[in-house]
Each structure stands twice: as C-alpha cells, then as structure tokens.
Design a protein around this motif. Structure first.
Motif, PDB file in Angstrom:
ATOM      1  N   THR A  66      19.315   5.523  37.447  1.00  0.00           N
ATOM      2  CA  THR A  66      20.152   4.214  38.215  1.00  0.00           C
ATOM      3  C   THR A  66      19.453   3.139  38.902  1.00  0.00           C
ATOM      4  N   ARG A  67      18.518   3.901  39.915  1.00  0.00           N
ATOM      5  CA  ARG A  67      17.787   2.869  40.592  1.00  0.00           C
ATOM      6  C   ARG A  67      16.799   2.108  39.766  1.00  0.00           C
ATOM      7  N   MET A  68      16.191   2.599  38.689  1.00  0.00           N
ATOM      8  CA  MET A  68      15.348   1.780  37.764  1.00  0.00           C
ATOM      9  C   MET A  68      16.255   0.801  37.004  1.00  0.00           C
ATOM     10  N   ARG A  69      17.570   1.026  36.859  1.00  0.00           N
ATOM     11  CA  ARG A  69      18.249   0.279  36.189  1.00  0.00           C
ATOM     12  C   ARG A  69      18.472  -1.180  36.829  1.00  0.00           C
ATOM     13  N   LEU A  70      19.099  -0.856  38.215  1.00  0.00           N
ATOM     14  CA  LEU A  70      19.160  -1.695  39.174  1.00  0.00           C
ATOM     15  C   LEU A  70      17.998  -2.758  39.410  1.00  0.00           C
ATOM     16  N   LEU A  71      16.996  -2.146  39.291  1.00  0.00           N
ATOM     17  CA  LEU A  71      15.766  -2.820  39.555  1.00  0.00           C
ATOM     18  C   LEU A  71      15.299  -3.873  38.360  1.00  0.00           C
ATOM     19  N   GLU A  72      15.692  -3.179  37.174  1.00  0.00           N
ATOM     20  CA  GLU A  72      15.495  -4.104  35.985  1.00  0.00           C
ATOM     21  C   GLU A  72      16.462  -5.167  36.101  1.00  0.00           C
ATOM     22  N   ALA A  73      17.726  -5.051  36.528  1.00  0.00           N
ATOM     23  CA  ALA A  73      18.550  -6.011  36.430  1.00  0.00           C
ATOM     24  C   ALA A  73      18.150  -7.148  37.712  1.00  0.00           C
ATOM     25  N   ALA A  74      17.617  -6.707  38.740  1.00  0.00           N
ATOM     26  CA  ALA A  74      17.264  -7.563  39.690  1.00  0.00           C
ATOM     27  C   ALA A  74      15.796  -8.435  39.402  1.00  0.00           C
ATOM     28  N   VAL A  75      15.083  -7.866  38.593  1.00  0.00           N
ATOM     29  CA  VAL A  75      14.052  -8.721  38.359  1.00  0.00           C
ATOM     30  C   VAL A  75      13.915  -9.632  37.167  1.00  0.00           C
ATOM     31  N   GLU A  76      15.286  -9.085  36.132  1.00  0.00           N
ATOM     32  CA  GLU A  76      15.066  -9.839  35.093  1.00  0.00           C
ATOM     33  C   GLU A  76      15.243 -11.430  35.074  1.00  0.00           C
ATOM     34  N   GLY A  77      14.221 -11.980  34.453  1.00  0.00           N
ATOM     35  CA  GLY A  77      14.097 -13.417  34.585  1.00  0.00           C
ATOM     36  C   GLY A  77      13.342 -13.968  35.707  1.00  0.00           C
ATOM     37  N   ILE A  78      12.696 -13.172  36.528  1.00  0.00           N
ATOM     38  CA  ILE A  78      11.851 -13.712  37.643  1.00  0.00           C
ATOM     39  C   ILE A  78      10.308 -13.543  37.464  1.00  0.00           C
TER      40      ILE A  78
END
Length: 224
Positions: A63-75
């Motif tokens: 779950t934490r990895m999924r949230l991190l992937e969403a957070a950095v997408e496009g940065i």
C-alpha cells in the motif's frame, strides 16, 4: 580528505528512505529541495518494509509503495524504488547501499538524511562502512537550533569527510559528508494518520492523487 577516484561518476543518485506511512508533501519537497541544492540527477525514494529502529508501519508495504508511485508520477527526477520490499528481516541501509553499488557501480550515491537521523548514525548496523559506499548528504532546518545540534553530532565524520562544495559529489562516487540548510515543511505522517482517523481533512498535506486514494479506500481511518 578526498578519496581517490579513477573516473568521474556518470550519474549522481540521491537515496531517500523512510516508512512513508503515508507519503506526504514534506517528503516530496525535501526530495526536490535536495535534488536542486546538490545537483542530483535523480532521487530514488524507497519505502522500508520493516525499519529496525522504528515501530512497524500502520499500512502494509504494498500500500505504501502504491501511494508513493502515485505521489511521484509525472515529477521529473523523483523515482519510487521498491528494492527494499522483498528483503527478509529488518531493513538496513548498509544492505541497500551494497545492492545499489552493484546495480550502479559507476554512479555517485548520495544518502539523504535529516539532521535527527544523522545524529543517530552510530546506532545503525555497520555505520562506519556507509561513507565508503556513498556520500552522506544532510538536510537540516535553517531555523530552531539546527547549527547547535550539528556541532554536537558525528564530529569525526564531519571533521574528516565534510565538504561544502556540492560539485565534489559528481567528481567522486562516495566519501564526503555535505550539510545543507533546507526549508522543511512542518508535516508528519503521524499527523496525517491522526487526521484520517478523526475524519478530518488532509487536503494540501498530501499530493492530490494520494489524497484521493486515502479518502476513497478509507486508509488510516478509525476502525469501527
């Protein structure tokens, strides 16, 4: 003291670990500030599945990895790295650095720490070896008593390896300690978890994509 370097590193990689339980805007701003201040090509953000010196995260690693992937997408320059998630037992930085050194033998590796973590470095497993595998880059707040704290910690490391010149990070693969004043957003994962548990807004504390996932799935909400 400058360690020998047979050739210039081809890439300068920042490494920012943490529980990210959950990832928030303070984590992301720290990564961006350090990338800019130190001229890093990228910052790899790594969720720790079972930190040795901290209590167990509330959310599972996936779950934490999924949230991190969403957070950095496009940065640009920020990467979600899951290299620690398949490891057995408590997570140790030395294992991660050894793995990265095999994966990126010619790169300059820059371990990003806050001042508090740096002050506890002597409690880490094989902490003496870290400086031989990576640079240690320390972000401390320009407010409060950060300078006073700095004078009290890791005096040998600072005395023998400190530099104020970020260009040496690109000239050497490891071996230096660099401290930077970095503005830090006053946000914590525990505060976000508390807000979620009480049903309070977390808008602008986390990236919009993370916000939407947390609200839609009720993550960190109080158990009925």
């Amino acid at each position: 003291m400058q360690p020998p370097s047979s050739s210039l590193p081809c890439e300068v990689i920042g490494i920012l670990g943490g529980t990210f339980d959950p990832i928030h805007c303070g984590h992301l701003r720290l990564a961006l500030e350090m990338r800019l201040a130190l001229g890093l090509d990228s910052v790899r953000m790594m969720p720790a599945p079972r930190p040795r010196l901290r209590s167990a995260p509330q959310a599972d690693a996936a779950t934490r990895m999924r949230l991190l992937e969403a957070a950095v997408e496009g940065i640009p320059g920020l990467l979600a790295d899951d290299c620690e998630l398949d490891r057995e037992g408590p997570t140790t930085t030395i294992e991660t650095l050894r793995s990265l050194r095999v994966e990126f033998p010619s790169a300059s590796l820059c371990l990003i720490l806050g001042m508090d973590a740096f002050s506890r470095l002597d409690t880490w497993i094989e902490h003496e070896e870290i400086i031989h595998l990576a640079h240690i880059t320390v972000a401390h707040r320009a407010d409060n008593d950060a300078l006073a704290r700095e004078r009290k910690i890791e005096t040998r490391l600072l005395r023998e390896h400190r530099t104020d010149d970020a260009t040496v990070l690109r000239a050497h693969r490891s071996g230096f300690v660099l401290v930077r004043d970095i503005p830090v957003l006053d946000i914590s994962s525990s505060r976000i978890r508390d807000h979620c548990a009480r049903g309070e807004s977390i808008r602008f504390l986390v990236p919009d994509r993370v916000h939407d996932i947390l609200i839609k799935e009720g993550l960190y909400a109080a158990t009925p």
